[in-house]
Design a protein around this motif. Structure first.
Motif, mmCIF file in Angstrom:
data_model
loop_
_atom_site.group_PDB
_atom_site.id
_atom_site.type_symbol
_atom_site.label_atom_id
_atom_site.label_comp_id
_atom_site.label_asym_id
_atom_site.label_seq_id
_atom_site.Cartn_x
_atom_site.Cartn_y
_atom_site.Cartn_z
ATOM 1 N N GLN A 44 12.148 3.840 -2.234
ATOM 2 C CA GLN A 44 11.964 4.301 -2.809
ATOM 3 C C GLN A 44 10.622 5.180 -2.495
ATOM 4 N N ARG A 45 10.275 4.653 -0.953
ATOM 5 C CA ARG A 45 8.601 4.637 -0.912
ATOM 6 C C ARG A 45 8.901 6.166 -0.151
ATOM 7 N N GLY A 46 8.561 7.120 -1.273
ATOM 8 C CA GLY A 46 9.278 8.010 -0.517
ATOM 9 C C GLY A 46 10.448 8.365 0.727
ATOM 10 N N LEU B 336 7.344 4.699 3.527
ATOM 11 C CA LEU B 336 5.920 5.610 3.812
ATOM 12 C C LEU B 336 5.218 4.146 2.664
ATOM 13 N N MET B 337 3.849 3.951 3.012
ATOM 14 C CA MET B 337 2.707 3.245 2.169
ATOM 15 C C MET B 337 2.370 4.202 1.206
ATOM 16 N N CYS B 338 1.625 4.442 -0.098
ATOM 17 C CA CYS B 338 1.693 5.461 -0.666
ATOM 18 C C CYS B 338 0.047 6.154 -0.782
ATOM 19 N N PRO B 339 0.324 7.575 -0.999
ATOM 20 C CA PRO B 339 -0.581 7.252 -0.780
ATOM 21 C C PRO B 339 -2.384 6.947 -2.169
ATOM 22 N N GLY B 340 -2.947 6.655 -1.022
ATOM 23 C CA GLY B 340 -3.865 5.571 -2.145
ATOM 24 C C GLY B 340 -3.798 4.672 -2.009
ATOM 25 N N CYS B 341 -2.855 3.754 -1.133
ATOM 26 C CA CYS B 341 -2.932 2.042 -1.150
ATOM 27 C C CYS B 341 -3.384 1.673 -0.310
ATOM 28 N N PRO B 342 -4.382 0.511 -0.429
ATOM 29 C CA PRO B 342 -5.098 0.324 -0.403
ATOM 30 C C PRO B 342 -4.982 -1.015 1.317
ATOM 31 N N HIS B 343 -3.509 -0.797 1.001
ATOM 32 C CA HIS B 343 -3.599 -1.303 2.799
ATOM 33 C C HIS B 343 -3.684 -0.835 3.775
ATOM 34 N N ARG B 344 -3.912 0.751 3.231
ATOM 35 C CA ARG B 344 -4.218 1.427 5.076
ATOM 36 C C ARG B 344 -5.713 1.222 5.862
ATOM 37 N N GLY B 362 6.482 -7.617 2.383
ATOM 38 C CA GLY B 362 5.562 -6.398 1.419
ATOM 39 C C GLY B 362 5.558 -5.166 1.998
ATOM 40 N N CYS B 363 4.932 -4.431 1.231
ATOM 41 C CA CYS B 363 4.739 -2.806 1.975
ATOM 42 C C CYS B 363 3.662 -2.536 2.784
ATOM 43 N N TYR B 364 3.297 -3.590 3.359
ATOM 44 C CA TYR B 364 2.000 -3.744 3.856
ATOM 45 C C TYR B 364 3.299 -4.178 5.715
ATOM 46 N N ASP B 434 -4.810 -8.505 -0.696
ATOM 47 C CA ASP B 434 -4.378 -8.823 -2.326
ATOM 48 C C ASP B 434 -4.744 -7.944 -2.758
ATOM 49 N N ASN B 435 -3.176 -7.102 -3.681
ATOM 50 C CA ASN B 435 -3.079 -5.441 -4.747
ATOM 51 C C ASN B 435 -3.308 -5.578 -5.712
ATOM 52 N N ARG B 436 -3.016 -6.834 -6.099
ATOM 53 C CA ARG B 436 -2.509 -7.700 -7.502
ATOM 54 C C ARG B 436 -1.772 -7.137 -8.346
ATOM 55 N N THR B 438 3.225 -7.479 -7.218
ATOM 56 C CA THR B 438 3.843 -7.529 -5.826
ATOM 57 C C THR B 438 4.811 -6.650 -6.118
ATOM 58 N N ALA B 439 4.176 -5.369 -5.364
ATOM 59 C CA ALA B 439 4.577 -3.697 -5.682
ATOM 60 C C ALA B 439 6.276 -4.054 -4.117
ATOM 61 N N MET B 440 6.564 -4.531 -3.565
ATOM 62 C CA MET B 440 7.193 -3.647 -3.472
ATOM 63 C C MET B 440 8.682 -3.672 -3.789
ATOM 64 N N GLU B 507 -6.708 -2.231 -5.825
ATOM 65 C CA GLU B 507 -5.020 -2.331 -6.513
ATOM 66 C C GLU B 507 -4.097 -1.256 -5.956
ATOM 67 N N CYS B 508 -2.719 -1.622 -6.000
ATOM 68 C CA CYS B 508 -1.328 -0.761 -5.599
ATOM 69 C C CYS B 508 -2.042 0.259 -6.907
ATOM 70 N N ALA B 509 -1.479 1.475 -5.477
ATOM 71 C CA ALA B 509 -1.840 2.673 -6.341
ATOM 72 C C ALA B 509 -1.179 3.033 -7.257
ATOM 73 N N LEU B 510 0.007 2.789 -7.223
ATOM 74 C CA LEU B 510 0.916 2.239 -8.372
ATOM 75 C C LEU B 510 1.025 1.752 -10.157
ATOM 76 N N LEU B 511 -0.668 1.026 -9.403
ATOM 77 C CA LEU B 511 -1.146 0.346 -10.863
ATOM 78 C C LEU B 511 -2.167 1.086 -11.485
HETATM 79 S S1 SF4 Z 1 3.523 0.177 -3.792
HETATM 80 FE FE1 SF4 Z 1 1.249 0.305 -3.916
HETATM 81 S S2 SF4 Z 1 1.023 -1.696 -2.202
HETATM 82 FE FE2 SF4 Z 1 2.856 -0.185 -2.044
HETATM 83 S S3 SF4 Z 1 2.546 1.057 -0.221
HETATM 84 FE FE3 SF4 Z 1 2.651 2.067 -2.171
HETATM 85 S S4 SF4 Z 1 0.399 1.175 -3.170
HETATM 86 FE FE4 SF4 Z 1 0.631 0.446 -1.069
#
Ligand code: SF4
Ligand code: SF4
Lengths: 195, 583
Positions: A44-46, B336-344, B362-364, B434-436, B438-440, B507-511
Motif C-alpha cells: 500500500q505504500r505506493g 516507499l515512504m510517503c511524501p511528507g514522512c517524518p522518517h525521511r 515498521g515503515c522506517y 515516534d510518528n504517533r 502504528t503506521a505500517m 506525525e505520520c503523513a497519513l495522520l
Molecule cells: S505511513 Fe506514515 S510512517 Fe509510514 S511511510 Fe507513510 S508517513 Fe511514513
C-alpha cells in the motif's frame, strides 16, 4: 468452467480495493458465489497492488495465475504491462493510459519504459482516459469507478445493480460524482471504443 | 441466516462474537490486524491492543481464567513472542474458551520470514484448526471455542494471507449469550511449579488423546470423492487450489491438523491409489503422515512461497493454460515512504553521517531501500537496540552506531533492549521514531499515542522520562522536519560516550490531515545536483535534463527538500492541478 475472473491492477492508493469490493458485491447481489483476494501491507505504500475478483456458480481458489484472467483492468500503464501475462488469450484488457513512475525511474536509476502503449494496443487494449473522465464526473478520485463502468459492459450484470451497490459503498457526498463516473466509463465503451 | 461478503479476518471476528466472546486482545501484524479491529466494533465486547503478543496472550489467559470467552490475535512471527506463555498454557488449560488466531504469511507479502505456525501446535501441544475460506473461518472459530472448553485447552486457529485477506460469502447467525463462569481458586491447575506441572503434563496427554478421538470421529473433515491416480490430502486455502487445479481428484481436507487425525487419513488412503499432500509454508502434514507409516507420493511442489492453482496443476502434470510471456525491462515498484514522512529527514541525516544503522520492523524499514539506503539491518521486533549494543561491543569505532525503532516497536520489545544497553553502559545511540501511530499495519494506536482501541483517550508513555528512569542521562528530542537540528542532535549524541536516546517526534503523513501548499522547482536555479532526489520523496523526480521536478499533486509541503537544496531552487508554488500525466 463457469467462473469469471477479473483482475484490477494498479498502484497503492489508486482505489483498486474499493473497485474490487463493488464488483464482488454486485456479483453476490446477482446471486453468484464470489471470492475476492487482495494483499495489504507493504504494497500500500505506493507499491504494485492487484485485486482479484472471481465469480460464478461455485468458486474455489481466491487467486488467479498466468492466463487466468478473463478481464484485466489496469489503472496505470506500467502495471498493465506487468500484469499482462495474467490475461487469458482472448481476454478483455482495459487500460487507463496514465503513468505513475516507480521510484527507480523518479530518481533516474532506471529509464522510463518506452512503447508500452503500442505493446498493449497490440494485445487488444482498450484505452479509457479514466482520470479525465473522473474529473468530468466531478471527482478526480472516481477514476476507479470509471474503469468499473467500462468493464461492466462485458460482465452482464444489470446497470441498476451496479448503481445500488455503488450507492451503498461510497460516501454520500461523492455519490453523484461516482454514479456519473460509472456512466461515463460505460458510455466510453458503448460508443464503440470497447471491442 | 443472513449472507454477507466478509474477509477471513472479519469472519473470525464475527464468529468469535457469535460464540459469545467478550474480550479480544492482540498486537497488530499483517495479515492478522483486521480481526481485532472488526471485533472491537461488535456490540457488547471489550477489545484492546497489547504492547506485544506475549502480553496479549497473558491478558487472554487471565480473562479466560476469569470466566469469559476470549479471542487473542497475532501474526505468525508474533507467536514466537507469545510462545513462552503458550507452551505452559497447554498445561494449565483454560477457564472459559481461549482461542488464538494466528495468521501466517506464505510468500512473505509483508513479513520477514515464512514460518509455519502449525509447528507450534505440535510443539505446545494445543489443537489447531485451519479454515480454508471466510465461511469456514467463522464456523471454525465457533468450533474452536467449544473445543477449548470441552478439552480444557487453548485452541489455535491458523489462517494464511489468502484466507485472512480474501473475501467470500458467509452465513451469519445471532450471538450466543453466555454466563460468566465464576473464578475458583485452583492452584493445582493454575500454579505451574514443578510438582503441579508434572501432574498437569500427564493430564495434558490425556486431554490431547480425547481431542484426537474427537477429531477422528467428528466428521469435521471434508472428503470429496473422485477418481484418478492420486488422492490429495490438504488443508486451508490449498484445498481450493487443489479443487481448481485437479477437478475430479479425490480430496481429503483436514480441518483439525494437530493432533493429526491419522485414522481418517488411513481410511482415505485405503480407498485411493496413492496419497499426495498439498500444503504451503512447510511439509507439516507430509511429515506427520510419513512418520505414521502412510506412504506419501513425492510431488514436485515448490517448498517456498505461496501455492496457486497453476503451481498445483503443474506439479501434478496436469495441463496448464498457455500464457503470454512477461515483459522484460519493466521497472520494479518497491513500496516507499510517503511524501511528507517524518522518517525521511532522520535517514537523510544518518546517511550523511555514514552511521551503521540497526533497524527494526515498521515503515522506517523502507529506509533500507535506495536512494536513502541508510539502514543496515532488520531482523525482528525490537532487535535494533540489542544489535546496536552488540555491534558497539564488537569494537566498530570508525563509524557511529545508531539503532532506529518506531514507537509501537519500542513499546513492543524495545524497552527491555534499552534497559540492557543502559545497565551495561553500552555505547550506542537509540533513535525512537515516534510518528504517533502504528503506521505500517494501518494506523493502530499503542501505549505512546494516548488512545485505546475502544477509542478512549488514555495516558501516553513519556519516552524521555522512561529513558531517564532506565538510567540514560543523554536524552534529547528533535523535530524531524527540521533537518539541521536533526543532524546536529544525532552528531552530538553519537559523539558523547555512553548510551544516548533521541526521541524524534513527527506525525505520520497519513495522520497529518492538513497539508501545506506544495513546493515546486525553479528551473533557472536548479543545478541538477540531485541532492533532493536522494531524499527519495515520491513527489520529486529527475527530468531527462537532470534537473528536479516536483509533482504538486503528491507534495504535501513538508519542506524537507527545501532544506537540502543549497541553491534555493525549491520554492513555493500554487495549488495542484487535478489530472496526472496523460498520454
Ligand atoms: S505511513 Fe506514515 S510512517 Fe509510514 S511511510 Fe507513510 S508517513 Fe511514513
Ligand atoms: S516538500 Fe519536498 S520532500 Fe516534502 S512532500 Fe513536497 S516534494 Fe516531498
Amino acid at each position: 468452467m463457469s467462473v469469471t475472473t477479473v483482475v484490477l491492477a494498479g498502484v497503492g492508493g489508486q482505489g483498486t480495493i474499493l473497485a474490487g469490493d463493488v464488483l464482488a458485491k454486485v456479483a453476490a447481489a446477482a446471486g453468484l458465489d464470489v471470492k475476492l483476494s487482495e494483499v495489504h501491507g507493504m504494497a500500500q505504500r505506493g507499491g504494485s497492488v492487484d485485486t482479484v475478483v472471481r465469480f460464478g456458480e461455485e468458486v474455489f481458489s481466491p487467486v488467479t495465475d498466468a492466463g487466468g484472467a478473463d478481464h484485466l483492468v489496469a489503472f496505470e500503464l506500467i502495471e498493465a504491462a506487468r500484469r499482462l501475462p495474467l490475461l487469458k488469450p482472448g481476454g478483455r484488457l482495459f487500460v487507463n493510459p496514465r503513468t505513475i513512475e516507480p521510484l527507480p525511474v523518479l530518481i533516474g536509476e532506471l529509464p522510463p519504459p518506452e512503447g508500452l502503449e503500442a505493446v498493449l494496443a497490440g494485445e487488444g487494449a482498450v484505452f479509457i482516459d479514466a482520470d479525465v473522465l473522473a474529473c468530468q464526473a466531478g471527482s478526480p478520485k472516481s477514476a476507479n469507478i470509471v474503469l468499473l463502468g467500462a468493464v461492466s459492459t462485458g460482465l452482464g450484470f444489470a446497470e441498476e445493480l451496479w448503481r445500488e451497490v455503488i450507492a451503498a459503498r461510497v460516501p454520500s457526498s461523492t455519490l453523484q460524482a461516482n454514479l456519473r463516473a460509472f456512466a461515463l466509463g460505460r458510455e466510453a465503451c458503448m460508443r464503440g471504443e470497447c471491442a | 441466516m443472513a449472507r454477507s461478503l466478509l474477509s477471513g479476518n472479519e469472519a473470525v471476528a464475527r464468529g468469535a462474537w457469535e460464540a459469545g466472546a467478550l474480550v479480544g486482545v492482540g498486537y497488530p501484524g499483517t495479515p492478522s490486524t483486521e480481526v481485532l479491529e472488526a471485533f472491537a466494533c461488535m456490540p457488547g465486547v471489550y477489545a484492546e491492543w497489547a504492547p506485544n503478543e506475549k502480553v496479549a496472550l497473558e491478558v487472554a489467559a487471565g480473562s479466560s481464567l476469569g470466566g469469559v470467552r476470549t479471542l487473542v490475535t497475532m501474526k505468525h512471527v508474533g507467536l514466537n513472542v507469545a510462545a513462552d506463555p503458550l507452551l505452559t498454557l497447554s498445561h494449565t488449560g483454560v477457564g472459559a474458551g481461549l482461542v488464538l488466531l494466528v495468521a501466517d504469511d506464505p510468500g512473505m507479502h509483508s513479513s520477514q520470514n515464512e514460518q509455519d505456525s502449525r509447528n507450534y501446535a505440535a510443539f505446545a501441544k494445543v489443537p489447531l484448526l485451519e479454515p480454508s475460506d471466510s465461511a469456514e473461518a467463522l464456523a471454525h472459530v465457533r468450533l474452536a471455542f467449544d473445543l477449548s472448553e470441552r478439552f480444557d485447552l487453548p485452541v489455535i486457529l491458523r489462517s494464511t494471507t489468502r484466507v485472512a485477506h480474501s473475501k467470500g460469502l458467509v452465513g451469519t447467525e445471532d450471538r450466543e449469550e453466555r454466563e460468566r463462569v465464576p473464578y475458583e481458586k485452583r492452584p493445582e491447575k493454575w500454579v505451574m511449579m514443578p510438582g503441579n506441572a508434572r501432574v498437569r503434563r500427564l493430564e495434558l496427554d490425556e486431554r490431547i488423546g480425547r481431542v484426537r478421538e474427537w477429531a477422528e470421529g467428528s466428521g469435521v473433515h471434508t472428503e470429496v470423492p473422485g477418481g484418478g491416480p492420486v488422492g490429495v490430502v490438504t488443508s486451508g486455502v490449498c484445498y481450493h487450489h487443489v479443487r481448481e487445479a485437479l477437478p475430479g481428484a479425490p480430496v481429503l481436507k483436514l480441518s483439525l491438523t494437530w493432533p493429526l487425525p491419522l485414522a481418517v487419513v488411513r481410511d482415505f488412503a485405503e480407498r485411493v491409489r496413492r496419497v499426495a499432500v498439498v500444503e504451503e509454508a512447510d511439509d507439516f502434514l507430509a511429515r506427520g503422515l510419513r512418520a505414521a507409516g502412510i506412504d506419501v507420493a513425492d510431488v514436485p511442489l515448490p517448498a517456498a512461497g505461496e501455492l496457486t492453482p497453476r503451481k498445483v496443476a503443474a506439479a501434478f502434470g496436469a495441463t496448464v493454460v498457455p500464457a503470454r510471456a512477461a515483459l522484460d525491462d519493466l521497472p520494479p515498484r518497491p513500496p516507499l515512504m510517503c511524501p511528507g514522512c517524518p522518517h525521511r529527514g532522520v535517514f537523510h541525516a544518518l546517511r550523511r553521517m555514514r552511521a551503521v544503522v540497526t533497524g527494526d520492523i515498521g515503515c522506517y524499514t523502507l529506509g533500507a531501500l535506495p536512494p536513502l539506503a541508510a539502514m543496515d539491518t532488520c531482523v525482528c521486533m525490537g532487535a535494533s537496540i540489542g544489535m546496536a549494543h552488540g555491534l558497539s561491543l564488537a569494537g566498530e569505532a570508525s563509524r557511529p552506531v545508531v539503532a532506529v525503532i518506531g514507537d509501537s516497536t519500542f513499546a513492543h520489545s524495545g524497552v527491555t533492549g534499552l534497559m540492557d544497553l543502559s545497565y551495561n553502559r553500552g555505547n550506542a545511540t537509540v533513535v525512537v521514531l515516534d510518528n504517533r501511530v502504528t503506521a505500517m499495519t494501518g494506523q493502530q494506536d499503542n501505549p505512546l499515542t494516548g488512545r485505546t482501541l475502544m477509542g478512549e483517550s488514555t495516558v501516553e508513555v513519556d519516552v524521555p522520562a522512561l529513558a531517564r528512569a532506565l538510567g540514560i542521562a543523554d536524552v534529547t528530542r528533535v523535530d524531524p522536519f527540521d533537518l539541521p537540528a536533526t543532524e546536529s542532535a544525532l552528531r552530538a549524541a553519537v559523539e558523547s560516550p555512553g548510551p544516548s536516546v533521541i526521541v524524534v517526534k513527527g506525525e505520520c503523513a497519513l495522520l497529518a490531515r492538513e497539508h501545506a501548499e506544495p513546493f515546486g522547482v525553479d528551473e533557472e536555479l536548479c543545478t541538477a545536483c540531485a541532492v533532493c532526489i536522494r531524499l527519495g520523496c515520491p513527489a520529486i523526480s529527475k527530468e531527462s535534463s537532470g534537473k528536479a521536478a516536483i509533482d504538486a499533486e503528491l507534495c504535501v509541503g513538508c519542506a524537507q527538500c527545501v532544506q537540502v537544496c543549497k541553491y534555493e531552487a525549491i520554492v513555493a508554488t500554487g495549488p495542484a492541478c487535478d489530472v496526472g500525466e496523460l498520454r
